[in-house]
Design a protein around this motif. Sequence first.
Motif, short mmCIF file in Angstrom:
data_model
loop_
_atom_site.label_atom_id
_atom_site.label_comp_id
_atom_site.label_asym_id
_atom_site.label_seq_id
_atom_site.Cartn_x
_atom_site.Cartn_y
_atom_site.Cartn_z
N LEU A 98 -4.01 2.21 -0.64
CA LEU A 98 -3.38 3.35 0.02
C LEU A 98 -3.47 3.22 1.52
O LEU A 98 -4.34 2.54 2.06
N MET A 99 -2.57 3.92 2.22
CA MET A 99 -2.66 3.99 3.67
C MET A 99 -2.24 5.39 4.12
O MET A 99 -1.56 6.11 3.39
N THR A 100 -2.67 5.77 5.31
CA THR A 100 -2.27 7.06 5.88
C THR A 100 -2.29 6.98 7.39
O THR A 100 -2.93 6.10 7.99
N ILE A 101 -1.57 7.92 8.00
CA ILE A 101 -1.63 8.15 9.44
C ILE A 101 -1.94 9.62 9.62
O ILE A 101 -1.10 10.48 9.30
N PRO A 102 -3.13 9.98 10.09
CA PRO A 102 -3.47 11.40 10.21
C PRO A 102 -2.74 12.06 11.37
O PRO A 102 -2.33 11.40 12.32
N ARG A 103 -2.58 13.36 11.25
CA ARG A 103 -2.02 14.11 12.37
C ARG A 103 -3.01 14.08 13.52
O ARG A 103 -4.22 13.94 13.31
N GLY B 279 -0.64 16.68 5.10
CA GLY B 279 0.57 17.49 5.09
C GLY B 279 1.28 17.61 6.42
O GLY B 279 1.93 18.63 6.69
N ASP B 280 1.19 16.59 7.25
CA ASP B 280 1.85 16.62 8.55
C ASP B 280 3.36 16.48 8.37
O ASP B 280 3.83 15.45 7.86
N PRO B 281 4.16 17.49 8.76
CA PRO B 281 5.62 17.39 8.57
C PRO B 281 6.26 16.29 9.40
O PRO B 281 7.39 15.90 9.13
N ALA B 282 5.56 15.78 10.40
CA ALA B 282 6.11 14.70 11.24
C ALA B 282 5.86 13.33 10.64
O ALA B 282 6.30 12.33 11.20
N LYS B 283 5.14 13.26 9.52
CA LYS B 283 4.78 11.98 8.93
C LYS B 283 5.45 11.79 7.58
O LYS B 283 5.69 12.74 6.83
N ALA B 284 5.75 10.55 7.25
CA ALA B 284 6.24 10.20 5.92
C ALA B 284 5.04 10.09 4.98
O ALA B 284 3.89 10.16 5.39
N CYS C 128 0.86 -1.18 0.00
CA CYS C 128 0.00 0.00 0.00
C CYS C 128 0.90 1.23 0.00
O CYS C 128 1.90 1.28 0.72
N VAL C 129 0.56 2.19 -0.80
CA VAL C 129 1.33 3.43 -0.89
C VAL C 129 0.89 4.35 0.23
O VAL C 129 -0.31 4.56 0.45
N GLN C 130 1.86 4.91 0.95
CA GLN C 130 1.53 5.83 2.03
C GLN C 130 1.39 7.25 1.49
O GLN C 130 2.28 7.75 0.79
#
Length: 249
Positions: A157-162, A127-132, A120-122
């Motif tokens: 797809l995957m994400t980690i929200p701020r 736009g969290d600068p602390a996240k890849a 899965c593409v992250q």
Amino acid sequence: MRERLAALRARIDAAATAAGRRPEAVELLAVSKGHPASAIREAHALGLTSFGESYAGEALPKTAELRDSGAQWVYLGPVQSNKTRLLAENFSWVLGLCSLKAARRLDAQRPDDLPPLQVCVQVNADGDPAKAGLAPDQLDPFLESVQDLRRLTVRGLMTIPRKAVPAAPVTGPPAFEVLAELFAKQVAAGHRWDTLSMGMSGDFEAAIAAGSTQVRLGTALFGPRPAKPGTGTGTGTDTGTPGVDAHHD
């Protein structure tokens, strides 16, 4: 763990039903990083089959010990170039691919006797600068760049929200909505994707409402992580792995 899993299943089912979705359309990925092989055996005996790990040095002894269990191993986090061979040879999935260099290395190092590595593409959806992760407008060029890598199969797809401040609204962090829209756009464009991985122990119900097909649950399932020796904390890191995005559940 049996009681915690039953409670989580009930919450997943309720969230899916409230969103007009089928509960079985939401997968529970057990984030086992920081927990011993014995805990994974217990979870596997309760019917869980996919386990998420973020630190190669910690994960490989577990994959070896549980090699005959039928467990499926999922790597969570940004992929370092010096770890690609370990991931290509020992994991079934990678959640967090966002580097073309890493993608090419994984493709080249995936053994021929194994099926293609599922990825899965992250996306750094808010736009969290602390996240890849890729910015949303970088997704199309990245997908074009990896489309000829035959030992990788992009599944979604995957994400980690701020972290929302104040607490996230009922509809969930904006990142969930952004990623769901990107996912729908790519499926409409012809990508045969089935995995939208978003939602962790603290926000998985909002993620399900937004359309998540996979929630990543660790602490809520296994309980607090045991303290690492000499640290007094259960959130220590593995020295060959990135600290960015260490929190995946």
